[in-house]
Design a protein around this motif. Structure first.
Motif, PDB file in Angstrom:
ATOM      1  N   LEU A  91       0.659  -1.313  -0.199  1.00  0.00           N
ATOM      2  CA  LEU A  91      -0.083   0.060   0.113  1.00  0.00           C
ATOM      3  C   LEU A  91       0.986   1.348   0.005  1.00  0.00           C
ATOM      4  O   LEU A  91       1.959   1.364   0.426  1.00  0.00           O
ATOM      5  CB  LEU A  91      -0.988   0.052   1.015  1.00  0.00           C
ATOM      6  CG  LEU A  91      -1.995  -1.072   1.250  1.00  0.00           C
ATOM      7  CD1 LEU A  91      -2.716  -0.996   2.434  1.00  0.00           C
ATOM      8  CD2 LEU A  91      -2.769  -0.995   0.059  1.00  0.00           C
ATOM      9  N   GLY A  92       0.565   2.318  -0.654  1.00  0.00           N
ATOM     10  CA  GLY A  92       0.990   3.482  -0.607  1.00  0.00           C
ATOM     11  C   GLY A  92       1.326   3.965  -2.157  1.00  0.00           C
ATOM     12  O   GLY A  92       2.014   4.917  -2.152  1.00  0.00           O
ATOM     13  N   PHE A  93       1.210   2.791  -3.125  1.00  0.00           N
ATOM     14  CA  PHE A  93       1.487   3.156  -4.244  1.00  0.00           C
ATOM     15  C   PHE A  93       0.678   4.133  -5.140  1.00  0.00           C
ATOM     16  O   PHE A  93       0.872   4.849  -5.946  1.00  0.00           O
ATOM     17  CB  PHE A  93       1.763   1.726  -5.103  1.00  0.00           C
ATOM     18  CG  PHE A  93       1.734   1.754  -6.687  1.00  0.00           C
ATOM     19  CD1 PHE A  93       2.931   2.125  -7.218  1.00  0.00           C
ATOM     20  CD2 PHE A  93       0.489   1.640  -7.586  1.00  0.00           C
ATOM     21  CE1 PHE A  93       3.075   1.981  -8.381  1.00  0.00           C
ATOM     22  CE2 PHE A  93       0.657   1.747  -8.827  1.00  0.00           C
ATOM     23  CZ  PHE A  93       2.017   1.889  -9.387  1.00  0.00           C
ATOM     24  N   GLY A 133      -8.586   3.060   3.056  1.00  0.00           N
ATOM     25  CA  GLY A 133      -7.371   2.472   3.703  1.00  0.00           C
ATOM     26  C   GLY A 133      -5.887   2.584   3.224  1.00  0.00           C
ATOM     27  O   GLY A 133      -4.865   3.077   3.874  1.00  0.00           O
ATOM     28  N   SER A 134      -6.020   2.712   1.698  1.00  0.00           N
ATOM     29  CA  SER A 134      -4.680   2.935   1.063  1.00  0.00           C
ATOM     30  C   SER A 134      -4.377   4.272   0.995  1.00  0.00           C
ATOM     31  O   SER A 134      -3.180   4.769   0.821  1.00  0.00           O
ATOM     32  CB  SER A 134      -4.926   2.201  -0.354  1.00  0.00           C
ATOM     33  OG  SER A 134      -5.159   1.098  -0.676  1.00  0.00           O
ATOM     34  N   GLY A 189     -14.888   3.081   5.436  1.00  0.00           N
ATOM     35  CA  GLY A 189     -14.578   2.948   6.785  1.00  0.00           C
ATOM     36  C   GLY A 189     -13.662   2.050   7.265  1.00  0.00           C
ATOM     37  O   GLY A 189     -13.613   1.762   8.567  1.00  0.00           O
ATOM     38  N   THR A 190     -13.251   1.176   6.398  1.00  0.00           N
ATOM     39  CA  THR A 190     -12.604  -0.159   6.867  1.00  0.00           C
ATOM     40  C   THR A 190     -11.554  -0.584   5.911  1.00  0.00           C
ATOM     41  O   THR A 190     -11.643  -0.041   4.698  1.00  0.00           O
ATOM     42  CB  THR A 190     -13.648  -1.086   7.090  1.00  0.00           C
ATOM     43  OG1 THR A 190     -12.986  -2.509   7.831  1.00  0.00           O
ATOM     44  CG2 THR A 190     -14.134  -1.609   5.696  1.00  0.00           C
ATOM     45  N   TYR A 191     -10.648  -1.664   6.345  1.00  0.00           N
ATOM     46  CA  TYR A 191      -9.870  -2.286   5.197  1.00  0.00           C
ATOM     47  C   TYR A 191     -10.634  -3.477   4.715  1.00  0.00           C
ATOM     48  O   TYR A 191     -10.455  -4.498   5.211  1.00  0.00           O
ATOM     49  CB  TYR A 191      -8.535  -2.720   5.987  1.00  0.00           C
ATOM     50  CG  TYR A 191      -7.701  -1.683   6.479  1.00  0.00           C
ATOM     51  CD1 TYR A 191      -6.747  -0.795   5.365  1.00  0.00           C
ATOM     52  CD2 TYR A 191      -7.605  -1.156   7.875  1.00  0.00           C
ATOM     53  CE1 TYR A 191      -5.921   0.178   5.970  1.00  0.00           C
ATOM     54  CE2 TYR A 191      -6.445  -0.197   8.324  1.00  0.00           C
ATOM     55  CZ  TYR A 191      -5.874   0.556   7.366  1.00  0.00           C
ATOM     56  OH  TYR A 191      -5.036   1.486   7.904  1.00  0.00           O
ATOM     57  N   GLY A 192     -11.277  -3.280   3.620  1.00  0.00           N
ATOM     58  CA  GLY A 192     -12.288  -4.080   2.778  1.00  0.00           C
ATOM     59  C   GLY A 192     -11.547  -5.429   2.599  1.00  0.00           C
ATOM     60  O   GLY A 192     -12.034  -6.482   2.875  1.00  0.00           O
ATOM     61  N   GLY A 205      -8.065  -4.014  14.534  1.00  0.00           N
ATOM     62  CA  GLY A 205      -7.324  -2.971  13.616  1.00  0.00           C
ATOM     63  C   GLY A 205      -7.984  -3.082  12.109  1.00  0.00           C
ATOM     64  O   GLY A 205      -7.193  -2.536  11.053  1.00  0.00           O
ATOM     65  N   MET A 206      -9.233  -3.491  11.843  1.00  0.00           N
ATOM     66  CA  MET A 206      -9.798  -3.475  10.737  1.00  0.00           C
ATOM     67  C   MET A 206     -10.593  -2.154  10.175  1.00  0.00           C
ATOM     68  O   MET A 206     -10.920  -1.812   9.088  1.00  0.00           O
ATOM     69  CB  MET A 206     -11.111  -4.570  10.561  1.00  0.00           C
ATOM     70  CG  MET A 206     -10.449  -5.814  10.878  1.00  0.00           C
ATOM     71  SD  MET A 206     -10.509  -6.905   9.553  1.00  0.00           S
ATOM     72  CE  MET A 206      -9.986  -8.495  10.128  1.00  0.00           C
TER      73      MET A 206
END
Length: 523
Positions: free
Chosen positions: A400-402, A426-427, A453-456, A472-473
Motif C-alpha cells: 500500500l502507498g503506491f 485504507g490505502s 471506513g474499513t480495510y475491505g 485493527g480493521m
C-alpha cells in the motif's frame, strides 16, 4: 580537472535522467549543488511517496527514473514502495547520501552502516563506491544495471566525494553505451509455433510486461489471429489486453487450484510476459489440469528459472508474439466489444460499480487509471472499458502507498493523457502526502477516494482465514476533503450518483479530489 559532481551531472544528462525525485537531507546537499538548469527536482514530503512517484513516472515513460533519498532512514522509509517497483520491473536508480568517509566506521550521525546491504535483496544491484574516484563509473554501472535488467538498483555515496577532483579517465563513462539482444532463433520460434499449432485447445495468459514493453496491440493481434481465450495473469499490475474484448476471460484468481480450474478443458497454456504464477491466496491443488502443458515466454530469466512447472523460452516478447500472430487462420472481422451490465446498487451508500460506471461514462476514453482499492477489484473489472495501452496501473507487490504517488508520476510522465487515481480510504493514508506534490507542481490528477471506513480486503482475508474478529480493521471518520484542502488540492464529497457524475464531468486544470462513500464489497 572536473569535480566528481560535475562528471555525474553530465552522466545523468547524457542518459536523460534530468528529473530527480527526492526528499533531501544534509548528506544529499553536496550532490544537489550546482545542478544544471536543465534538471528538475521533484520534491515529496515522504520517501515512500518519492519512490512511488518515480515508479509511476518510469512506467509511464518507459525510461529509467532517478531517485535521491536521505541516508539509511530515508532509504528505509522507501523500502515498502521499492517492493512494488521490483515486481513491476521498473528501472530506477535509487541513490542515498552517506556520511563522510572518515566517520562511517565510527557510526557517526547519519552514517549508513553496511549501506550496500541495506536494500538487499530488493535491489537488483547495490553498491557503495570504494573511492571518490570510482563514483562516476559506479553511477554509470547503476544506470546500466537498472536499464539492462529492468529493475531498481541502489547506490550509497559519501557526501565528501562530490567535491573531489578526478582526472580525464573518469569522463570516459560519458560516452559509453550498453545494449542487449534476446532475439529467439528460428528453431526456438518453430518449437513454439509447432506446440500451438498441434494443440487442440490452447489459451493465452498475458502478463503486465506485455503492456510495459509496448506490445499491447501486438498481443491483441496474436489473440485475434489465433482466436483463443485470453486471461490476464494473476496479481496484475498492468493491463495487457482490452478488458471488454470478446476473447478476454478476465484476470486469473491468485490461488493454485482456482487457476488450474480456469484452465480445465485446455491442453496448452501459453503465458507471455508474466511469472508462472504470482499466487496469493493459499488454495492448494494441482498446478495444471490433467493433460495440460504450459509454455512460458518471458524476457526475465528469474521468472523462468523459478517457475515450478512448464517449459520456458527467455526472449524478447515481440518476436514470440509476432510468430503466434502469423499462425492465425481466423477471419478478420470487426470486433464487437461486450457491454457492461447495469451497475449494482446499495443501500445507504453508492455501490463501487456505480462509481466505476460513472468514471467510464464521464472520463475520456484514453484516461489512465492508477488503482489502489483492492476490495473493489471485481466491481472495477465489471464496469470499466479499457481498450488502450497504458490504461491501468496497480501496486505490483500489493504494498500500500503506491496509488496516489504513482498517479502523480504517471501524469508527469504522460501529460497528454488524463489520469484518475482510484484509491481506497485504507490505502490513501499511506501516500496522502502525494497531494502536496500534486498541488505544488500542479499535476492534473483526479483522486477518487472510495470511503467505506474499513480495510475491505483485510476483512475478506479475515473471513478466508477464519479470523473474522481480528482487531485493527476499521478506520472511520476520516475526511479526505479536509486533508486534501490542507495540502492545497481542491476537494469535494459527493453522496449520490448524480452528484458524482456531475463532479467527474467538470474539467479542471490541476489536481482535485472527490470523496465518495461506498458500500463494502469483496475483491
Amino acid at each position: 580537472m572536473p569535480l566528481v559532481r560535475q562528471v555525474v551531472h553530465g552522466l545523468l544528462e547524457q542518459h536523460g535522467l534530468t528529473t530527480i525525485f527526492g526528499n533531501p537531507g544534509s548528506n544529499e546537499l553536496p550532490f544537489l549543488a550546482d545542478l544544471p538548469d536543465s534538471f528538475q527536482y521533484v520534491l515529496s514530503l515522504h520517501e515512500g511517496v518519492v519512490l512511488g512517484m518515480a515508479d509511476g513516472y518510469a512506467q509511464a515513460t518507459g525510461r529509467p527514473a532517478f531517485v535521491n533519498l536521505h541516508a539509511a532512514s530515508g532509504s528505509g522509509n522507501a523500502m515498502g514502495a521499492m517492493t512494488n517497483a521490483v515486481y513491476a520491473r521498473t528501472p530506477l536508480i535509487v541513490t542515498a547520501g552517506q556520511q563522510v568517509r572518515s566517520v562511517i566506521g565510527m557510526e557517526g550521525m547519519l552514517s549508513s552502516v553496511d549501506a550496500a546491504s541495506l536494500m538487499r535483496p530488493l535491489a537488483r544491484w547495490s553498491a557503495e563506491p570504494a573511492s571518490a574516484g570510482d563514483v562516476p563509473r559506479t553511477c554509470a554501472q547503476a544506470i546500466f544495471e537498472a536499464t539492462t535488467h529492468r529493475a531498481p538498483v541502489y547506490l550509497s555515496i559519501p557526501y565528501d566525494d562530490w567535491d573531489v577532483e578526478v582526472d580525464h579517465n573518469a569522463e570516459q563513462v560519458l560516452s559509453r553505451s550498453v545494449a542487449t539482444a534476446l532475439t529467439p532463433s528460428e528453431q526456438q520460434l518453430r518449437w513454439l509455433t509447432d506446440a500451438v499449432s498441434t494443440a487442440e485447445r490452447p489459451l493465452l495468459v498475458l502478463g503486465g510486461d506485455v503492456d510495459s514493453q509496448g506490445h499491447f496491440e501486438l498481443a491483441v493481434r496474436a489473440a485475434e489471429a489465433l482466436d483463443v481465450p485470453v486471461y490476464a495473469a494473476p496479481s496484475l499490475f498492468r493491463l495487457p489486453f482490452p478488458n471488454r474484448h470478446p476473447l478476454f476471460r478476465g484476470v486469473l484468481p491468485a490461488g493454485i487450484k482456482p487457476i488450474s480450474d480456469a484452465f480445465e478443458g485446455h491442453d496448452l497454456v501459453v503465458t507471455v510476459g508474466a511469472p508462472v504464477f504470482r499466487y496469493h491466496q493459499n488454495v492448494p491443488g494441482d498446478f495444471l489440469p490433467a493433460g495440460a502443458k504450459l509454455i512460458q515466454i518471458t524476457d526475465d530469466p528469474g521468472a523462468a528459472t523459478r517457475a515450478p512447472f512448464g517449459d520456458a523460452l527467455i526472449c524478447d516478447l515481440g518476436p514470440a508474439l509476432e510468430a503466434l500472430a502469423s499462425l492465425g487462420t481466423a477471419p478478420v472481422e470487426p470486433i464487437e466489444y461486450a457491454a457492461p451490465a447495469a451497475p449494482q446498487t446499495a443501500d445507504g451508500a453508492l455501490h463501487p460499480e456505480q462509481v466505476f460506471a460513472a468514471l467510464r461514462d464521464t472520463q475520456p476514453k484514453d484516461t489512465t487509471y492508477v488503482v489502489e482499492s483492492t476490495s473493489t477489484n471485481s466491481s472495477f473489472w465489471a464496469q470499466m472499458d479499457l481498450r488502450l495501452p497504458g490504461s491501468y496501473y496497480f501496486p505490483a507487490s500489493g504494498g500500500l502507498g503506491f496509488g496516489m504517488p504513482a498517479a502523480v508520476g504517471v501524469a508527469m510522465g504522460q501529460p497528454e493523457r488524463p489520469v484518475v487515481a482510484v484509491i481506497g480510504d485504507g490505502s490513501a493514508n499511506y501516500g496522502i502526502t502525494a497531494l502536496w506534490s500534486a498541488a505544488t507542481y500542479q499535476i492534473p490528477v483526479t483522486f477518487v477516494i472510495l470511503r467505506n471506513g474499513t480495510y475491505g480486503a483485510l476483512r475478506w482475508f479475515a473471513e478466508l482465514l477464519g479470523v473474522p474478529k481480528a482487531p485493527g480493521m476499521d478506520i472511520p471518520n476520516i475526511d479526505f476533503t479536509d486533508l486534501a484542502r490542507g495540502y492545497g488540492v481542491p476537494a469535494e464529497a459527493v453522496g449520490s450518483d448524480e452528484e458524482l457524475r456531475a463532479a467527474l464531468a467538470r474539467r479542471v486544470d490541476g489536481p482535485r479530489l472527490v470523496q465518495v462513500d461506498t458500500a463494502l464489497t469483496a475483491p
